[in-house]
Write a protein that holds these residues in place. Structure first.
Motif, mmCIF file in Angstrom:
data_model
loop_
_atom_site.group_PDB
_atom_site.id
_atom_site.type_symbol
_atom_site.label_atom_id
_atom_site.label_comp_id
_atom_site.label_asym_id
_atom_site.label_seq_id
_atom_site.Cartn_x
_atom_site.Cartn_y
_atom_site.Cartn_z
ATOM 1 N N HIS A 1 0.822 -1.212 0.000
ATOM 2 C CA HIS A 1 0.000 0.000 0.000
ATOM 3 C C HIS A 1 0.850 1.254 0.000
ATOM 4 C CE1 HIS A 1 -4.069 -1.733 1.016
ATOM 5 N NE2 HIS A 1 -3.267 -2.768 1.038
ATOM 6 N N HIS B 1 -4.380 -4.837 8.514
ATOM 7 C CA HIS B 1 -5.838 -4.755 8.585
ATOM 8 C C HIS B 1 -6.252 -4.768 10.051
ATOM 9 C CE1 HIS B 1 -4.787 -6.376 4.664
ATOM 10 N NE2 HIS B 1 -5.939 -6.013 4.202
ATOM 11 N N HIS C 1 -13.966 -5.122 6.799
ATOM 12 C CA HIS C 1 -14.004 -6.534 6.447
ATOM 13 C C HIS C 1 -14.560 -7.349 7.602
ATOM 14 C CE1 HIS C 1 -11.721 -5.830 2.830
ATOM 15 N NE2 HIS C 1 -10.793 -5.201 3.513
ATOM 16 N N GLU D 1 -9.321 -1.248 6.598
ATOM 17 C CA GLU D 1 -8.185 -0.781 5.818
ATOM 18 C C GLU D 1 -8.644 0.418 5.012
ATOM 19 O OE1 GLU D 1 -6.596 -3.230 2.651
ATOM 20 O OE2 GLU D 1 -8.539 -4.189 2.378
ATOM 21 N N HIS E 1 -7.992 -5.706 -4.491
ATOM 22 C CA HIS E 1 -7.319 -6.949 -4.125
ATOM 23 C C HIS E 1 -8.258 -7.826 -3.313
ATOM 24 C CE1 HIS E 1 -6.333 -4.200 -0.711
ATOM 25 N NE2 HIS E 1 -6.661 -5.267 -0.007
ATOM 26 N N HIS F 1 -8.455 -11.265 -0.367
ATOM 27 C CA HIS F 1 -7.757 -11.631 0.865
ATOM 28 C C HIS F 1 -7.739 -13.128 1.117
ATOM 29 C CE1 HIS F 1 -9.060 -7.411 1.558
ATOM 30 N NE2 HIS F 1 -7.837 -7.309 2.033
ATOM 31 N N GLU G 1 -2.880 -10.342 1.239
ATOM 32 C CA GLU G 1 -3.547 -9.747 0.088
ATOM 33 C C GLU G 1 -3.025 -10.366 -1.199
ATOM 34 O OE1 GLU G 1 -2.809 -5.554 0.423
ATOM 35 O OE2 GLU G 1 -4.417 -5.340 1.909
HETATM 36 ZN ZN LIG Z 1 -6.545 -5.601 2.103
#
Ligand SMILES: [Zn+2]
Length: 146
Positions: A3, A39, A77, A87, A94, A96, A107
């Protein structure tokens, strides 16, 4: 997926545009989310926030997460067997893989999966608006790994 290579979203500007006042706790939480690459769940965000500002409560964290989620600035999530994880929303998609033993979230991105999903939806007469794909697994033993 890394990221850090992406330009981080400017939460503050988004919030101001939405008419949200940037209070001190909100700023702290926004900074944590912008800096993190994992996350974290609300408790982890709360713990990180506490080291910066002792006055931030868990309920402030929950409220702020809800606000940011409503704005589309973060993704929430609901992975199985644990609390909701967060996140920052970023441009690249993406999926998971969740390690059932450690709870690690890995990811990945697969063009083949993306294309296959489009193909299936098209055959059913649909266009995909968004999707979530979660794989749950255990690390294979070294001898079994090929
Ligand atoms: Zn992620």
């Amino acid at each position: 997926m890394n990221h850090s290579a992406q330009t981080k979203p400017d939460y503050e500007r988004e919030l101001r545009r939405a008419g949200v006042r940037i209070t001190r706790p909100r700023r702290v939480i926004l900074d944590i989310l912008a800096a993190t690459e994992d996350h974290p769940d609300a408790m982890e965000i709360f713990q990180r926030a506490s080291t910066i500002d002792k006055s931030i409560s868990l309920s402030t964290v929950y409220r702020t997460m809800k606000l940011l989620e409503g704005m589309g600035a973060i993704h929430r999530h609901a992975f199985e067997g644990g609390p909701a994880r967060f996140e920052q929303a970023s441009g690249d998609h993406h999926d998971h893989l969740i390690d059932l033993d450690t709870g690690d979230v890995i990811e990945f991105h697969s063009n083949r999966i993306e294309e296959l999903q489009d193909e299936i939806a098209r055959e059913l007469g649909y266009e995909i608006v968004h999707h979530r794909l979660e794989l749950y697994g255990r690390r294979r033993k070294a001898s079994a790994r090929k």
